[in-house]
Design an enzyme around this catalytic site. Sequence first.
Site, PDB file in Angstrom:
ATOM      1  N   MET A  46       0.851  -1.193   0.000  1.00  0.00           N
ATOM      2  CA  MET A  46       0.000   0.000   0.000  1.00  0.00           C
ATOM      3  C   MET A  46       0.888   1.246   0.000  1.00  0.00           C
ATOM      4  O   MET A  46       0.456   2.322   0.423  1.00  0.00           O
ATOM      5  CB  MET A  46      -0.944  -0.013   1.195  1.00  0.00           C
ATOM      6  CG  MET A  46      -1.913  -1.197   1.141  1.00  0.00           C
ATOM      7  SD  MET A  46      -3.464  -0.912   2.001  1.00  0.00           S
ATOM      8  CE  MET A  46      -2.878  -0.687   3.655  1.00  0.00           C
ATOM      9  N   LEU A  80       6.608   3.044   1.438  1.00  0.00           N
ATOM     10  CA  LEU A  80       7.525   1.898   1.518  1.00  0.00           C
ATOM     11  C   LEU A  80       8.702   2.175   2.448  1.00  0.00           C
ATOM     12  O   LEU A  80       9.190   3.297   2.546  1.00  0.00           O
ATOM     13  CB  LEU A  80       8.013   1.542   0.109  1.00  0.00           C
ATOM     14  CG  LEU A  80       6.899   1.207  -0.887  1.00  0.00           C
ATOM     15  CD1 LEU A  80       7.478   0.849  -2.252  1.00  0.00           C
ATOM     16  CD2 LEU A  80       6.020   0.060  -0.382  1.00  0.00           C
ATOM     17  N   HIS A  81       9.143   1.120   3.127  1.00  0.00           N
ATOM     18  CA  HIS A  81      10.264   1.206   4.063  1.00  0.00           C
ATOM     19  C   HIS A  81      11.138  -0.034   3.872  1.00  0.00           C
ATOM     20  O   HIS A  81      10.873  -0.850   2.978  1.00  0.00           O
ATOM     21  CB  HIS A  81       9.740   1.316   5.496  1.00  0.00           C
ATOM     22  CG  HIS A  81       8.683   0.290   5.836  1.00  0.00           C
ATOM     23  ND1 HIS A  81       8.962  -1.052   5.939  1.00  0.00           N
ATOM     24  CD2 HIS A  81       7.348   0.411   6.055  1.00  0.00           C
ATOM     25  CE1 HIS A  81       7.855  -1.707   6.235  1.00  0.00           C
ATOM     26  NE2 HIS A  81       6.855  -0.850   6.302  1.00  0.00           N
ATOM     27  N   HIS A 138       9.487  -3.471   3.418  1.00  0.00           N
ATOM     28  CA  HIS A 138       9.052  -3.768   2.041  1.00  0.00           C
ATOM     29  C   HIS A 138      10.260  -4.100   1.168  1.00  0.00           C
ATOM     30  O   HIS A 138      10.220  -5.012   0.338  1.00  0.00           O
ATOM     31  CB  HIS A 138       8.346  -2.552   1.423  1.00  0.00           C
ATOM     32  CG  HIS A 138       7.060  -2.175   2.075  1.00  0.00           C
ATOM     33  ND1 HIS A 138       6.905  -1.024   2.807  1.00  0.00           N
ATOM     34  CD2 HIS A 138       5.852  -2.795   2.092  1.00  0.00           C
ATOM     35  CE1 HIS A 138       5.662  -0.945   3.244  1.00  0.00           C
ATOM     36  NE2 HIS A 138       5.006  -2.002   2.840  1.00  0.00           N
TER      37      HIS A 138
HETATM   38  O1  PAF Z   1      -0.164  -5.730   3.700  1.00  0.00           O
HETATM   39  C1  PAF Z   1      -0.553  -4.803   2.963  1.00  0.00           C
HETATM   40  O2  PAF Z   1       0.138  -3.820   2.731  1.00  0.00           O
HETATM   41  C2  PAF Z   1      -1.933  -4.908   2.345  1.00  0.00           C
HETATM   42  O3  PAF Z   1      -2.832  -5.500   3.199  1.00  0.00           O
HETATM   43  C3  PAF Z   1      -1.928  -5.617   0.968  1.00  0.00           C
HETATM   44  C4  PAF Z   1      -1.510  -7.068   1.105  1.00  0.00           C
HETATM   45  C5  PAF Z   1      -0.990  -4.896   0.026  1.00  0.00           C
HETATM   46  C6  PAF Z   1      -3.329  -5.594   0.372  1.00  0.00           C
HETATM   47  O4  PAF Z   1      -3.767  -4.283   0.175  1.00  0.00           O
END
Ligand code: PAF
Length: 276
Positions: free
Chosen positions: A30, A33-34, A37
């Site tokens: 979503m 990002l860090h 991720h």
């Molecule tokens: O973990 C997340 O960031 C969200 O729940 C995902 C898996 C991208 C679904 O929107």
Amino acid sequence: MLIINTIAELKKAVEDVKSEGKTIGFVPTMGALHDGHLSLIKRARLENDVVFVSIFVNPVQFNNQDDLIKYPRTLDSDVELIGDYADYAFAPSVEEIFPTPPTEEYHFGPVEEVMEGAARPGHFNGVGVIVRRLLDWVQPDKAYFGEKDYQQIAVIRELVRQCGIQSEIVPCPIVREPNGLAMSSRNRRLTPDQFETSANIYRILVESRKQGDVPQIKAFVEAEIAKISDFKLDYFEIADDKTLQTVHSLAEADGVMGFITVYVGEVRLIDNIRYK
Ligand code: PAF
């Protein structure tokens, strides 16, 4: 890295990659990002020929509108962070994904009925809606998810099982700040003081490992959290690592974990720890 915004472009890119016989690794996110991720994306890079990342704040998994509005959106810095590791970033608009409100209904059974599922009605259905669509479009060989959202992984495994999706779901370890706080996009909403205080969540979880059996661990964690004025405990559960159902003693299951959710001010943070 190529940034694409439409489903048609995404499907075309996937088709091209597949026609070359290459494997696809996929990291759904979503955004905001860090390094957590980034660890998933680096692993996807190592294990696949081509890496797709999606960046989409999925409105249908938020049961709290205020949380949705305040969710950090940082597309430019996201692209900069992952540009050297991903091949494609799919960053669609809400209208692209949901031209009409989604109507899919999933039932994931006991793994969704506890903890996050109980605290956030509709949340896991919303996760199921977006993850199913993304997996259908990207058709990854492997899809990567962080273990901070441990229950989400259990729900996604159930989604994949129910829908006969071929992708392998790869769980990846939690990445922590130097002070121990689990990395999360929501950490950006903490004040510097709250950020430091939040390190206590992991400290308490680590210390809880020395407390004996389930009743002692629960009492310890609840008492320690209550000592910190900025904290409000949402839940702390000790559960079987597969079924996610509560256990009353560590002997009850082969794998046992603790799952915690704490409000720090109005920011909701989650974390977990393995006991065995
Ligand atoms: O973990 C997340 O960031 C969200 O729940 C995902 C898996 C991208 C679904 O929107």
